[in-house]
Write a protein that holds these residues in place. Structure first.
Motif, PDB file in Angstrom:
ATOM      1  N   ASP A 155       8.727   5.079  31.988  1.00  0.00           N
ATOM      2  CA  ASP A 155       8.845   4.332  30.858  1.00  0.00           C
ATOM      3  C   ASP A 155       8.348   2.780  31.164  1.00  0.00           C
ATOM      4  O   ASP A 155       8.949   2.373  32.147  1.00  0.00           O
ATOM      5  N   PRO A 156       7.486   2.505  30.175  1.00  0.00           N
ATOM      6  CA  PRO A 156       7.113   1.084  30.319  1.00  0.00           C
ATOM      7  C   PRO A 156       7.896  -0.131  30.250  1.00  0.00           C
ATOM      8  O   PRO A 156       7.719  -1.028  31.067  1.00  0.00           O
ATOM      9  N   PHE A 157       9.120   0.156  29.489  1.00  0.00           N
ATOM     10  CA  PHE A 157      10.096  -0.933  29.595  1.00  0.00           C
ATOM     11  C   PHE A 157      10.677  -1.191  31.005  1.00  0.00           C
ATOM     12  O   PHE A 157      11.012  -2.382  31.495  1.00  0.00           O
ATOM     13  N   VAL A 158      11.198   0.004  31.554  1.00  0.00           N
ATOM     14  CA  VAL A 158      11.859  -0.061  33.049  1.00  0.00           C
ATOM     15  C   VAL A 158      10.795  -0.726  33.916  1.00  0.00           C
ATOM     16  O   VAL A 158      11.103  -1.406  34.790  1.00  0.00           O
ATOM     17  N   LEU A 159       9.521  -0.197  33.738  1.00  0.00           N
ATOM     18  CA  LEU A 159       8.128  -1.024  34.711  1.00  0.00           C
ATOM     19  C   LEU A 159       8.315  -2.214  34.518  1.00  0.00           C
ATOM     20  O   LEU A 159       7.846  -3.053  35.465  1.00  0.00           O
ATOM     21  N   ALA A 160       8.500  -2.552  33.083  1.00  0.00           N
ATOM     22  CA  ALA A 160       8.509  -4.053  32.927  1.00  0.00           C
ATOM     23  C   ALA A 160       9.634  -4.889  33.444  1.00  0.00           C
ATOM     24  O   ALA A 160       9.229  -5.850  34.080  1.00  0.00           O
ATOM     25  N   LEU A 161      10.566  -4.237  33.235  1.00  0.00           N
ATOM     26  CA  LEU A 161      11.767  -4.952  33.944  1.00  0.00           C
ATOM     27  C   LEU A 161      11.650  -5.122  35.493  1.00  0.00           C
ATOM     28  O   LEU A 161      12.037  -5.936  36.121  1.00  0.00           O
ATOM     29  N   LYS A 162      11.356  -3.875  36.171  1.00  0.00           N
ATOM     30  CA  LYS A 162      10.935  -3.864  37.542  1.00  0.00           C
ATOM     31  C   LYS A 162      10.029  -4.894  37.878  1.00  0.00           C
ATOM     32  O   LYS A 162      10.068  -5.585  38.947  1.00  0.00           O
ATOM     33  N   TYR A 163       8.904  -5.154  37.108  1.00  0.00           N
ATOM     34  CA  TYR A 163       8.051  -6.126  37.397  1.00  0.00           C
ATOM     35  C   TYR A 163       8.668  -7.610  37.567  1.00  0.00           C
ATOM     36  O   TYR A 163       8.381  -8.461  38.480  1.00  0.00           O
ATOM     37  N   PHE A 164       9.291  -7.879  36.287  1.00  0.00           N
ATOM     38  CA  PHE A 164       9.914  -9.407  36.295  1.00  0.00           C
ATOM     39  C   PHE A 164      11.131  -9.282  37.448  1.00  0.00           C
ATOM     40  O   PHE A 164      11.298 -10.550  37.914  1.00  0.00           O
ATOM     41  N   SER A 165      11.630  -8.396  37.840  1.00  0.00           N
ATOM     42  CA  SER A 165      12.764  -8.373  38.924  1.00  0.00           C
ATOM     43  C   SER A 165      12.053  -8.702  40.268  1.00  0.00           C
ATOM     44  O   SER A 165      12.486  -9.343  41.162  1.00  0.00           O
ATOM     45  N   LEU A 187      17.006 -13.426  32.456  1.00  0.00           N
ATOM     46  CA  LEU A 187      17.341 -14.629  32.401  1.00  0.00           C
ATOM     47  C   LEU A 187      17.189 -15.042  33.833  1.00  0.00           C
ATOM     48  O   LEU A 187      17.109 -16.565  33.915  1.00  0.00           O
ATOM     49  N   GLU A 188      17.456 -14.292  34.943  1.00  0.00           N
ATOM     50  CA  GLU A 188      17.190 -14.680  36.266  1.00  0.00           C
ATOM     51  C   GLU A 188      15.825 -15.006  36.607  1.00  0.00           C
ATOM     52  O   GLU A 188      15.386 -16.217  37.212  1.00  0.00           O
ATOM     53  N   PHE A 189      14.871 -14.301  35.737  1.00  0.00           N
ATOM     54  CA  PHE A 189      13.520 -14.492  36.009  1.00  0.00           C
ATOM     55  C   PHE A 189      13.072 -15.861  35.482  1.00  0.00           C
ATOM     56  O   PHE A 189      12.224 -16.795  36.053  1.00  0.00           O
ATOM     57  N   ALA A 190      13.653 -16.269  34.195  1.00  0.00           N
ATOM     58  CA  ALA A 190      13.274 -17.397  33.530  1.00  0.00           C
ATOM     59  C   ALA A 190      13.929 -18.645  34.168  1.00  0.00           C
ATOM     60  O   ALA A 190      13.045 -19.790  34.210  1.00  0.00           O
ATOM     61  N   MET A 191      15.182 -18.731  34.635  1.00  0.00           N
ATOM     62  CA  MET A 191      15.578 -19.919  34.894  1.00  0.00           C
ATOM     63  C   MET A 191      15.151 -20.096  36.617  1.00  0.00           C
ATOM     64  O   MET A 191      15.540 -21.375  36.884  1.00  0.00           O
ATOM     65  N   SER A 192      14.634 -19.157  37.184  1.00  0.00           N
ATOM     66  CA  SER A 192      14.351 -19.415  38.460  1.00  0.00           C
ATOM     67  C   SER A 192      12.961 -19.895  38.629  1.00  0.00           C
ATOM     68  O   SER A 192      12.648 -20.535  39.800  1.00  0.00           O
ATOM     69  N   LEU A 193      12.244 -19.932  37.426  1.00  0.00           N
ATOM     70  CA  LEU A 193      10.806 -20.487  37.563  1.00  0.00           C
ATOM     71  C   LEU A 193       9.955 -19.646  38.592  1.00  0.00           C
ATOM     72  O   LEU A 193       9.186 -20.671  39.067  1.00  0.00           O
ATOM     73  N   ARG A 194      10.217 -18.346  38.707  1.00  0.00           N
ATOM     74  CA  ARG A 194       9.230 -18.035  39.522  1.00  0.00           C
ATOM     75  C   ARG A 194       7.639 -18.062  39.315  1.00  0.00           C
ATOM     76  O   ARG A 194       6.971 -18.157  40.171  1.00  0.00           O
ATOM     77  N   MET A 195       7.428 -18.049  37.952  1.00  0.00           N
ATOM     78  CA  MET A 195       6.183 -17.871  37.455  1.00  0.00           C
ATOM     79  C   MET A 195       5.842 -19.435  36.630  1.00  0.00           C
ATOM     80  O   MET A 195       5.255 -19.635  35.682  1.00  0.00           O
ATOM     81  N   GLY A 196       6.700 -20.312  37.013  1.00  0.00           N
ATOM     82  CA  GLY A 196       6.572 -21.621  36.377  1.00  0.00           C
ATOM     83  C   GLY A 196       7.295 -21.885  35.054  1.00  0.00           C
ATOM     84  O   GLY A 196       8.324 -20.953  34.791  1.00  0.00           O
ATOM     85  N   THR A 197       7.117 -22.558  34.483  1.00  0.00           N
ATOM     86  CA  THR A 197       7.694 -23.087  33.134  1.00  0.00           C
ATOM     87  C   THR A 197       7.177 -22.535  31.973  1.00  0.00           C
ATOM     88  O   THR A 197       7.684 -22.594  30.819  1.00  0.00           O
ATOM     89  N   SER A 205      19.958  -4.464  26.970  1.00  0.00           N
ATOM     90  CA  SER A 205      20.965  -4.117  27.818  1.00  0.00           C
ATOM     91  C   SER A 205      21.710  -5.121  28.710  1.00  0.00           C
ATOM     92  O   SER A 205      20.797  -6.237  28.987  1.00  0.00           O
ATOM     93  N   PRO A 206      22.911  -5.155  29.134  1.00  0.00           N
ATOM     94  CA  PRO A 206      23.474  -6.197  30.086  1.00  0.00           C
ATOM     95  C   PRO A 206      22.598  -6.488  31.284  1.00  0.00           C
ATOM     96  O   PRO A 206      22.117  -7.661  31.614  1.00  0.00           O
ATOM     97  N   GLU A 207      22.137  -5.166  31.877  1.00  0.00           N
ATOM     98  CA  GLU A 207      21.237  -5.336  33.015  1.00  0.00           C
ATOM     99  C   GLU A 207      19.645  -6.220  32.664  1.00  0.00           C
ATOM    100  O   GLU A 207      19.378  -6.742  33.570  1.00  0.00           O
ATOM    101  N   ALA A 208      19.243  -5.919  31.760  1.00  0.00           N
ATOM    102  CA  ALA A 208      18.034  -6.501  31.291  1.00  0.00           C
ATOM    103  C   ALA A 208      18.158  -7.711  31.044  1.00  0.00           C
ATOM    104  O   ALA A 208      17.267  -8.614  31.200  1.00  0.00           O
ATOM    105  N   ILE A 209      19.164  -8.263  30.319  1.00  0.00           N
ATOM    106  CA  ILE A 209      19.454  -9.831  30.340  1.00  0.00           C
ATOM    107  C   ILE A 209      19.698 -10.380  31.630  1.00  0.00           C
ATOM    108  O   ILE A 209      19.253 -11.547  31.687  1.00  0.00           O
ATOM    109  N   SER A 210      20.464  -9.693  32.441  1.00  0.00           N
ATOM    110  CA  SER A 210      20.533 -10.495  33.713  1.00  0.00           C
ATOM    111  C   SER A 210      18.943 -10.530  34.497  1.00  0.00           C
ATOM    112  O   SER A 210      18.890 -11.577  35.073  1.00  0.00           O
ATOM    113  N   ILE A 211      18.228  -9.526  34.190  1.00  0.00           N
ATOM    114  CA  ILE A 211      16.876  -9.709  34.924  1.00  0.00           C
ATOM    115  C   ILE A 211      16.169 -10.805  34.430  1.00  0.00           C
ATOM    116  O   ILE A 211      15.604 -11.596  35.177  1.00  0.00           O
TER     117      ILE A 211
END
Length: 749
Positions: free
Chosen positions: A46-56, A95-105, A87-93
């Motif tokens: 599933d490309p969506f799951v792969l995308a979430l895994k990528y951002f995680s 939101l964590e990716f955005a606020m942690s600035l892993r790939m900048g702003t 889903s709640p899990e997707a939102i957690s992943i």
């Protein structure tokens, strides 16, 4: 034996049954394992799951620009989010990716805008994101966008206990000026009684002093006051309830679309039920509505004949005679504001002088005035609405009925003058201003004169006239209070009948002197600014008609002469009414000064008149006589002098005669009319011929017959020469004929 067989038989069946159940269990477990493996295989593809895994799993510092993989995965997440929600899990992943600035702003705002919940938002994810606000170097615009998102999905967060646990951390961001409105909104939603602390109240008040009375600060303070009124003593209007705006526009349409597809009703509450909305219709001024007279005591209590003192509700009395009959048994209404709408109730209030009733009425009035006119953030009563107009007119009529003002309206005016533009409800505000009691001389400049002076010199001619009328009415009321409430055997006077505040006679005189001097300054400067406008001059002369009679008419031992900036414009005015009124004022000054001087010699308690006052009057009297009677204008020591060269350049023949009763611009039309009546056969008009003895006497009678009684009284009291005299020359520079000769009678010092 049978028992043994039965036991053996039963034992023989047991192994067979257990074997069947074991086979069935193994078969079910195998099916579950196969299904789980199939699911994992599908998810792995599933490309969506792969995308979430990528951002995680993406490592910090991974570049964004030129990275096709991150763009592909971001597009996949956005596609799913806007179609079915996350889903709640997707939102957690995410939101964590955005606020942690892993790939900048770069991607932060894009990620936050696609956080569309399918069901609920996990509280832990929001708390972790809040913590990231203080750790990462997140741009202010992204911080604000995150707080807006939290406000939008607040009702969809699965719990709030952990968010309330970090209330203090969130509160620390109120000092960020750009974030303050949104942080206050979030705090408003999270606040509980235990959240209200003294240091937080102080911080909000400090922000208010720096930022002004912002609606978001007042809204949070109003909630704090609900929980802990002892900590928040600030007066806050009920209008600030609309201080928060909805910030859900970036997500609202997407949320509604997702919830419709999913058949859920969660989005129905996404309009932020916790946010108090503003009614789009014009708000009715609830504080300005006068309540109806109603009884406090129930009907059963009123009908109880066993009561030793049966109360009679005020609403049941319909005449003043009924009030007199039941004076000591009248029950006050439930709401004191209802007294303003009833003349009978006001008569009762004026008769009984009940301090508790006045305190209740003052409290209600003060609350209504402050709420609707000082703390109206949405400008409700700041418009000339019918409610505000009717309320102030009712208050004015009540004060006129009681012949005094309320202390609450006085306190309100002192605050309102500093923010008033001079045009809003001007007649009503000036009417209230004229009813304030005597202000101590040490405070009158700060409370009244400074704000009024700023308004006076920046407003129109009509405002200047209105303010002059207001200050004249104020002085009239002060003098009336003095004449009514002054004690016969003491110099202490009570300011009004409803207060216990006393002021010494010297203190009262100081306040009146301050007021008269202030008006003199305003009048002198305003006449220069407005070119000696006749309408403005009329209102100024109204004021000095009151001032000139303070001793004889009101019993105040005080005489104050008008300044030169008022006297000379009135003397040289182009309309005869102003000159006539000035003559009347000078006549009344002479009568008051003469009476005061005679009483000074007869009584011990008479006040002493300064020599300066006599000198000022004598100077003005000599100037008027020289100008109007003796035709000797522009003489030395007259206060008005023009250079010889300027007089020659004017090409006016005999300029010193230009302001006598014949040639004065205010009376020349009368002189021309008199000349035509007296010598109708003459073709050439010679106004100087009026100055002969008999024509002069006739002209004066003709002039006085036009209704200029002030001029007549001034001439009779200040000119020592008989009106019909003739022959002599005028004093000074002049060659006028005999009829105009005469000397002014001054007062000795």
């Amino acid at each position: 034996m049978a028992a043994t067989l039965n036991l053996s038989g039963s034992l023989g069946l047991e192994p067979s049954s257990s074997s069947d159940q074991s086979v069935s269990s193994r078969s079910n477990n195998r099916s579950l394992r196969v299904a789980e493996n199939e699911r994992k295989k599908n998810e792995a593809e599933d490309p969506f799951v792969l995308a979430l895994k990528y951002f995680s799993d993406v490592e910090a510092g991974t570049p964004v620009h030129g990275n096709d993989e991150v763009e592909k995965n971001m597009v996949m997440v956005e596609k799913v989010a806007y179609r079915n929600g996350l889903s709640p899990e997707a939102i957690s992943i995410m939101l964590e990716f955005a606020m942690s600035l892993r790939m900048g702003t770069t991607l932060c705002a894009r990620v936050l805008k696609c956080l569309i919940p399918a069901t609920v938002v996990p509280q832990e994810a929001v708390v972790r994101a809040v913590v990231w606000l203080g750790i990462g170097k997140i741009p202010i615009s992204t911080r604000i966008l995150f707080i807006k998102w939290v406000l939008t999905v607040f009702d969809m967060i699965d719990a709030k206990d952990q968010l309330r646990a970090v209330y203090g951390f969130i509160f620390s961001y109120v000092t960020e000026e750009n974030m303050c409105p949104f942080i206050c909104h979030l705090l408003y939603l999270l606040t509980r009684k235990e959240s209200v602390r003294v240091f937080r109240v102080r911080k909000l008040l400090e922000l208010q002093s720096r930022l002004g009375r912002q609606p978001f600060l007042l809204s949070l303070l109003s909630l704090y006051r609900v929980f802990c009124p002892e900590l928040v003593t600030l007066s806050i209007s009920s209008r600030v309830k609309s201080g928060f705006r909805n910030h859900n526009m970036p997500w609202k349409s997407a949320l509604i679309a997702v919830q419709k597809r999913n058949g859920s009703q969660i989005a129905a509450s996404i309009s932020l039920a916790s946010t108090i909305k503003t009614n789009p219709r014009k708000r009715k001024h609830c504080h300005l509505e006068l309540p109806e007279l109603s009884s406090v005591v129930g009907k059963e209590a009123q009908a109880d004949s066993s009561s030793s003192r049966k109360l009679v509700p005020l609403v049941q009395l319909h005449s003043f005679a009924h009030i007199l009959e039941n004076m000591h048994r009248i029950e006050l209404p439930a709401q004191m504001g209802s007294l303003l709408g009833s003349s009978l109730a006001l008569q009762y209030l004026d008769c009984v002088q009940d301090e508790s009733a006045l305190l209740r009425l003052n409290f209600w009035l003060g609350h209504a005035l402050h709420e609707e006119f000082l703390f109206c953030g949405d400008g409700g009563a700041s418009q000339n609405s019918e409610e505000a107009l009717q309320f102030l007119n009712t208050l004015l009529s009540t004060q006129h009925f009681l012949q005094e003002g309320f202390s609450c309206s006085e306190a309100f005016l002192y605050k309102f003058l500093s923010v008033w533009d001079g045009s809003l409800l001007r007649p009503q505000i000036l009417g209230l201003l004229s009813n304030i009691p005597v202000v101590p001389s040490s405070q009158i400049r700060r409370l009244l004169f400074e704000p009024l002076m700023q308004l006076f010199f920046t407003s129109s001619l009509f405002f200047k006239c209105g303010l002059m009328e207001c200050l004249n009415n104020m002085l009239l009321k002060w003098l009336t209070w003095h004449s009514v409430y002054a004690l016969e055997d003491d110099l202490d006077i009570s300011l009004n009948s409803h207060t216990s505040i006393n002021m010494t006679l010297s203190g009262f005189k100081d306040s009146v002197m301050e007021l008269v001097d202030f008006v003199g300054q305003l009048a002198s400067l305003s006449l220069q600014l407005e070119g000696c406008h006749s309408l403005l001059l009329s209102f100024i002369l109204d004021f000095y008609e009151t001032v000139c009679d303070t001793f004889l008419k009101y019993g105040l031992p005080l005489v104050v002469m008008p300044p030169p900036g008022v006297f000379y414009p009135a003397l040289l005015a182009t309309d005869p009414v102003s000159v006539d009124r000035l003559a009347y004022i000078m006549h009344r000054y002479k009568v008051n000064l003469t009476s005061a001087k005679s009483q000074e010699k007869l009584t011990e308690q008479a006040f002493h008149i300064s020599r300066q006052t006599f000198r000022e009057f004598n100077h003005y009297a000599v100037v008027m006589v020289s100008c109007l009677w003796n035709s000797n204008m522009f003489q030395p020591d007259m206060g008005v002098q023009l250079g010889e060269e300027l007089l020659l350049q004017s090409n006016v023949p005999r300029p010193w005669t230009s302001f006598d009763l014949i040639h004065h611009p205010a009376f020349m039309s009368y002189a021309v009319d008199f000349h035509q009546r007296c010598w109708p056969e003459r073709k050439d008009m010679d106004l100087s011929s009026i100055k002969h003895s008999k024509p002069w006497s006739w002209y004066l009678e003709y002039l006085f017959s036009q209704g200029y009684d002030g001029l007549k009284q001034f001439v009779q009291s200040n000119i020592s020469r008989p009106l019909t005299a003739g022959g002599g020359q005028s004093k000074g520079r002049g060659d006028g004929d005999g009829g105009g000769g005469g000397d002014g009678d001054g007062l000795s010092t």
